[in-house]
Design a protein around this motif. Sequence first.
Motif, PDB file in Angstrom:
ATOM      1  N   LEU A 152       0.041  -3.050  -3.116  1.00  0.00           N
ATOM      2  CA  LEU A 152       0.228  -2.123  -2.003  1.00  0.00           C
ATOM      3  C   LEU A 152      -0.302  -0.754  -2.366  1.00  0.00           C
ATOM      4  O   LEU A 152       0.034  -0.206  -3.424  1.00  0.00           O
ATOM      5  N   ASN A 153      -1.116  -0.206  -1.482  1.00  0.00           N
ATOM      6  CA  ASN A 153      -1.602   1.161  -1.626  1.00  0.00           C
ATOM      7  C   ASN A 153      -1.152   1.949  -0.400  1.00  0.00           C
ATOM      8  O   ASN A 153      -1.508   1.614   0.731  1.00  0.00           O
ATOM      9  N   GLY A 154      -0.355   2.983  -0.625  1.00  0.00           N
ATOM     10  CA  GLY A 154       0.169   3.782   0.469  1.00  0.00           C
ATOM     11  C   GLY A 154       1.681   3.824   0.411  1.00  0.00           C
ATOM     12  O   GLY A 154       2.310   3.133  -0.395  1.00  0.00           O
ATOM     13  N   THR A 155       2.268   4.619   1.265  1.00  0.00           N
ATOM     14  CA  THR A 155       3.717   4.751   1.276  1.00  0.00           C
ATOM     15  C   THR A 155       4.202   5.068   2.680  1.00  0.00           C
ATOM     16  O   THR A 155       3.420   5.434   3.560  1.00  0.00           O
ATOM     17  N   LEU A 156       5.483   4.888   2.897  1.00  0.00           N
ATOM     18  CA  LEU A 156       6.110   5.260   4.162  1.00  0.00           C
ATOM     19  C   LEU A 156       6.612   6.690   4.072  1.00  0.00           C
ATOM     20  O   LEU A 156       7.176   7.091   3.051  1.00  0.00           O
ATOM     21  N   ARG A 157       6.414   7.443   5.155  1.00  0.00           N
ATOM     22  CA  ARG A 157       6.922   8.806   5.208  1.00  0.00           C
ATOM     23  C   ARG A 157       7.566   9.059   6.566  1.00  0.00           C
ATOM     24  O   ARG A 157       7.074   8.603   7.587  1.00  0.00           O
ATOM     25  N   PRO A 158       8.660   9.791   6.588  1.00  0.00           N
ATOM     26  CA  PRO A 158       9.312  10.094   7.857  1.00  0.00           C
ATOM     27  C   PRO A 158       8.416  10.933   8.764  1.00  0.00           C
ATOM     28  O   PRO A 158       7.788  11.889   8.296  1.00  0.00           O
ATOM     29  N   ASP A 159       8.351  10.565  10.011  1.00  0.00           N
ATOM     30  CA  ASP A 159       7.687  11.335  11.069  1.00  0.00           C
ATOM     31  C   ASP A 159       6.169  11.365  10.978  1.00  0.00           C
ATOM     32  O   ASP A 159       5.524  11.922  11.862  1.00  0.00           O
ATOM     33  N   VAL A 160       5.582  10.815   9.925  1.00  0.00           N
ATOM     34  CA  VAL A 160       4.137  10.917   9.722  1.00  0.00           C
ATOM     35  C   VAL A 160       3.528   9.518   9.677  1.00  0.00           C
ATOM     36  O   VAL A 160       3.923   8.706   8.839  1.00  0.00           O
ATOM     37  N   PRO A 161       2.567   9.204  10.558  1.00  0.00           N
ATOM     38  CA  PRO A 161       1.884   7.912  10.469  1.00  0.00           C
ATOM     39  C   PRO A 161       1.119   7.811   9.151  1.00  0.00           C
ATOM     40  O   PRO A 161       0.362   8.714   8.796  1.00  0.00           O
ATOM     41  N   GLU A 162       1.331   6.738   8.441  1.00  0.00           N
ATOM     42  CA  GLU A 162       0.662   6.516   7.167  1.00  0.00           C
ATOM     43  C   GLU A 162      -0.007   5.147   7.172  1.00  0.00           C
ATOM     44  O   GLU A 162       0.472   4.209   7.798  1.00  0.00           O
ATOM     45  N   HIS A 163      -1.120   5.061   6.437  1.00  0.00           N
ATOM     46  CA  HIS A 163      -1.805   3.781   6.287  1.00  0.00           C
ATOM     47  C   HIS A 163      -1.252   3.047   5.070  1.00  0.00           C
ATOM     48  O   HIS A 163      -1.131   3.618   3.990  1.00  0.00           O
ATOM     49  N   LEU A 164      -0.902   1.790   5.283  1.00  0.00           N
ATOM     50  CA  LEU A 164      -0.475   0.912   4.211  1.00  0.00           C
ATOM     51  C   LEU A 164      -1.526  -0.178   4.062  1.00  0.00           C
ATOM     52  O   LEU A 164      -1.809  -0.910   5.016  1.00  0.00           O
ATOM     53  N   THR A 165      -2.127  -0.278   2.892  1.00  0.00           N
ATOM     54  CA  THR A 165      -3.166  -1.271   2.657  1.00  0.00           C
ATOM     55  C   THR A 165      -2.698  -2.255   1.599  1.00  0.00           C
ATOM     56  O   THR A 165      -2.315  -1.854   0.492  1.00  0.00           O
ATOM     57  N   PHE A 166      -2.728  -3.524   1.941  1.00  0.00           N
ATOM     58  CA  PHE A 166      -2.353  -4.587   1.015  1.00  0.00           C
ATOM     59  C   PHE A 166      -3.617  -5.314   0.569  1.00  0.00           C
ATOM     60  O   PHE A 166      -4.457  -5.673   1.395  1.00  0.00           O
ATOM     61  N   THR A 167      -3.747  -5.534  -0.726  1.00  0.00           N
ATOM     62  CA  THR A 167      -4.903  -6.227  -1.277  1.00  0.00           C
ATOM     63  C   THR A 167      -4.446  -7.552  -1.869  1.00  0.00           C
ATOM     64  O   THR A 167      -3.541  -7.585  -2.713  1.00  0.00           O
ATOM     65  N   VAL A 168      -5.066  -8.646  -1.403  1.00  0.00           N
ATOM     66  CA  VAL A 168      -4.656  -9.989  -1.793  1.00  0.00           C
ATOM     67  C   VAL A 168      -5.637 -10.549  -2.817  1.00  0.00           C
ATOM     68  O   VAL A 168      -6.853 -10.559  -2.590  1.00  0.00           O
TER      69      VAL A 168
END
Length: 315
Positions: free
Chosen positions: A193-209
């Motif tokens: 997983l590259n990225g994180t969750l943040r309150p109130d801010v849209p964030e990109h989460l990228t999963f590499t398989v």
Amino acid sequence: MNPAAKITAFTAALAASFGGAYGIGAATDPGAGTTEPPSRTEGAAPHPEGNRTGPPAGGLQISEGGYTLDLRTPRVEAERRSELRFAVLDRSGRPLTDFQREHDKEMHLILASRDLATYRHLHPTRAADGTWSAPVELPAAGDYRVFADFTPAGRNAADLTLGADLAVSGPYKAAELPKPALTAEVDGYTVSLNGTLRPDVPEHLTFTVRKDGRPVTDLQPYLGAYGHLVALRAGDLAYLHVHPDGEPGDGSTRSGPDVSFTATAPGSATYRLFLDFKHDGRVRTAAFTVPSGAGADDPRPATPSDGHEDGGHGH
């Protein structure tokens, strides 16, 4: 009183009586070593961490927008195959029979244990009278949450996620939430997983398989995308809608190894992320524990994820 009103009134009464019990019960683990899990209200448990400044989370209410989740199988036994039955009732108390298809299905049914050790993504079958059913076999006793994720038919209809509690009987022992990690192993696949969750801010989460150390570049479409992501908040199991970036056949979205999503956390908390992806004709689930808010980036070793019940996907 119609069924929807009865359910709503019953839920409100439970919430008034036991609304503060969940936080204490979770801390002391009153169900450990017993044969029946402790019961909890159908409504939201108190939010264990942080604030609630982000977008509203789903699944905390049994009724919303004039619709009510009528769970007709409130209890099953652990390690035994059962049929889970439910309906979505409209304002008049009648089962809803007209749904829009979202991500290739009219209904997405999510089951998760309160300790987030067990997760299932099922696609139930709807009868003509509006009753939905799905076979389930859950590995451990405890309190579970059932999420019905759907969109009623009609113009300007909004996506809804309704939640209800399911009791799974048997010897009960709560599991600890896995530590935060940026990699997960499942069936010989490594997902990072590259990225994180943040309150109130849209964030990109990228999963590499990857499989055997090699990038997987031939992921297969699943639910109209190369991956499907569900995020559940630890404690109250608030359900977070997560939308994929792009779709197969749009001319720009590749079939791996990266699968990306955009998400906004509804407040600072710890979340459990469940990524479904399909390869070699089979759907697998990689699970991650991710904190949101300050200090959310926390790379740690991989933790094995709970297996996925393939028969529940309906493919």
